[in-house]
Design an enzyme around this catalytic site. Structure first.
Site, PDB file in Angstrom:
ATOM      1  N   ARG A  69       0.822  -1.214   0.000  1.00  0.00           N
ATOM      2  CA  ARG A  69       0.000   0.000   0.000  1.00  0.00           C
ATOM      3  C   ARG A  69       0.852   1.259   0.000  1.00  0.00           C
ATOM      4  NH1 ARG A  69      -5.207   0.164   0.368  1.00  0.00           N
ATOM      5  NH2 ARG A  69      -5.202  -2.026   0.972  1.00  0.00           N
ATOM      6  N   ASN A 111     -13.909  13.859   0.802  1.00  0.00           N
ATOM      7  CA  ASN A 111     -14.606  12.647   0.372  1.00  0.00           C
ATOM      8  C   ASN A 111     -16.110  12.858   0.540  1.00  0.00           C
ATOM      9  OD1 ASN A 111     -14.774   9.806  -0.370  1.00  0.00           O
ATOM     10  ND2 ASN A 111     -15.363   9.433   1.759  1.00  0.00           N
ATOM     11  N   HIS A 113     -19.724  10.846   1.221  1.00  0.00           N
ATOM     12  CA  HIS A 113     -20.166   9.575   1.817  1.00  0.00           C
ATOM     13  C   HIS A 113     -21.694   9.547   1.913  1.00  0.00           C
ATOM     14  CE1 HIS A 113     -19.676   5.945   4.210  1.00  0.00           C
ATOM     15  NE2 HIS A 113     -20.667   6.393   4.952  1.00  0.00           N
ATOM     16  N   ASP A 147      -8.805  10.831   5.736  1.00  0.00           N
ATOM     17  CA  ASP A 147      -7.600  10.530   6.508  1.00  0.00           C
ATOM     18  C   ASP A 147      -7.299   9.048   6.350  1.00  0.00           C
ATOM     19  OD1 ASP A 147      -9.314   9.234   8.224  1.00  0.00           O
ATOM     20  OD2 ASP A 147      -9.071  10.636   9.889  1.00  0.00           O
ATOM     21  N   GLY A 149      -8.082   6.511   8.057  1.00  0.00           N
ATOM     22  CA  GLY A 149      -9.124   5.571   8.469  1.00  0.00           C
ATOM     23  C   GLY A 149     -10.194   5.414   7.404  1.00  0.00           C
ATOM     24  N   ASP A 151     -13.512   6.497   6.516  1.00  0.00           N
ATOM     25  CA  ASP A 151     -14.571   7.489   6.753  1.00  0.00           C
ATOM     26  C   ASP A 151     -14.490   8.125   8.136  1.00  0.00           C
ATOM     27  OD1 ASP A 151     -15.587   6.777   4.214  1.00  0.00           O
ATOM     28  OD2 ASP A 151     -16.632   5.077   5.100  1.00  0.00           O
TER      29      ASP A 151
END
Ligand code: GRF
Length: 208
Positions: A69, A111, A113, A147, A149, A151
């Site tokens: 990653r 982002n 969501h 970030d 994590g 969401d």
């Protein structure tokens, strides 16, 4: 003289209706950002077709083509930096990044969501399934900073959307997306214009 438009990259993994909303918003000269790159994590998706139709530069960076990653994230950062990208919007993008992305682009990535976070995190299909299964009467859309994590970044904007008794995943998603397509370009414009400040978990939008 108006200030220069910020260079925006949109990252996507699917149909790209939020990408389209950003392309449409950014086609107006008053919008404070221009879409200079669409980056995908796979080939053959609608978002890449939309980028091509709009004449926007596009690149595919696949996790599978990298050792881990971290290497994948470094390749993504490099594609952004090559094009002098200032800000990033992840719109249905399905990969998590290693810390190096946030060392370079921390608090510069928004982002979208399809739920009112911190309720119902995860990818869109799971979110819609969990929302209907829970029986909640109200859900909504969240725009938040990305970030490391899933969401978990500071929330910039939220808007409630009702859940109807006869909703399916498709009908609920359509109602949510109508809100996403307005709320996301608005929030990206605030980021581009430097109007969002972050203090710990709390993000605030200053008046223009
Ligand atoms: C959106 O509902 C977004 O909230 C979620 O994934 C979906 C992407 O849709 N993260 P699209 O590809 O923008 O149409």
């Amino acid at each position: 003289m108006s200030s220069p438009r910020r260079r925006l990259a949109v990252l996507a993994s699917g149909t790209g209706t939020n990408l389209q909303a950003l392309l449409d918003a950014a086609s107006g000269p008053a919008y404070p950002a221009e879409v200079v790159l669409v980056m995908a994590d796979r080939d053959g998706i609608g978002a890449l077709d939309r980028a091509a139709a709009a004449g926007v530069d596009r690149v595919v960076v696949r996790l599978e083509d990298h050792a881990d990653r971290d290497a994948f994230t470094r390749a993504c950062v490099s594609e952004l930096q090559k094009r002098d990208v200032d800000i990033v919007a992840t719109a249905g993008y399905m990969k998590l990044f290693a810390p190096v992305m946030f060392e370079e682009y921390g608090e510069r990535i928004l982002n979208v969501h399809p739920a009112l976070l911190p309720s119902f995190p995860g990818h869109a299909r799971k979110v819609l399934r969990d929302t209907l299964a829970s029986g909640v009467k109200v859900t909504g859309v969240t725009i938040h900073f990305l970030d490391e994590g899933m969401d978990t970044g500071p929330i910039v904007a939220q808007e409630a959307v009702p859940v109807e008794d006869d909703d399916t995943m498709e009908t609920l998603h359509a109602r949510l997306q109508a809100v996403e397509h307005r709320l996301f370009p608005d929030a990206v414009a605030h980021l581009a214009a430097g109007r969002i400040s972050v203090d710990g978990r709390r993000a605030r939008i200053q008046s223009p």
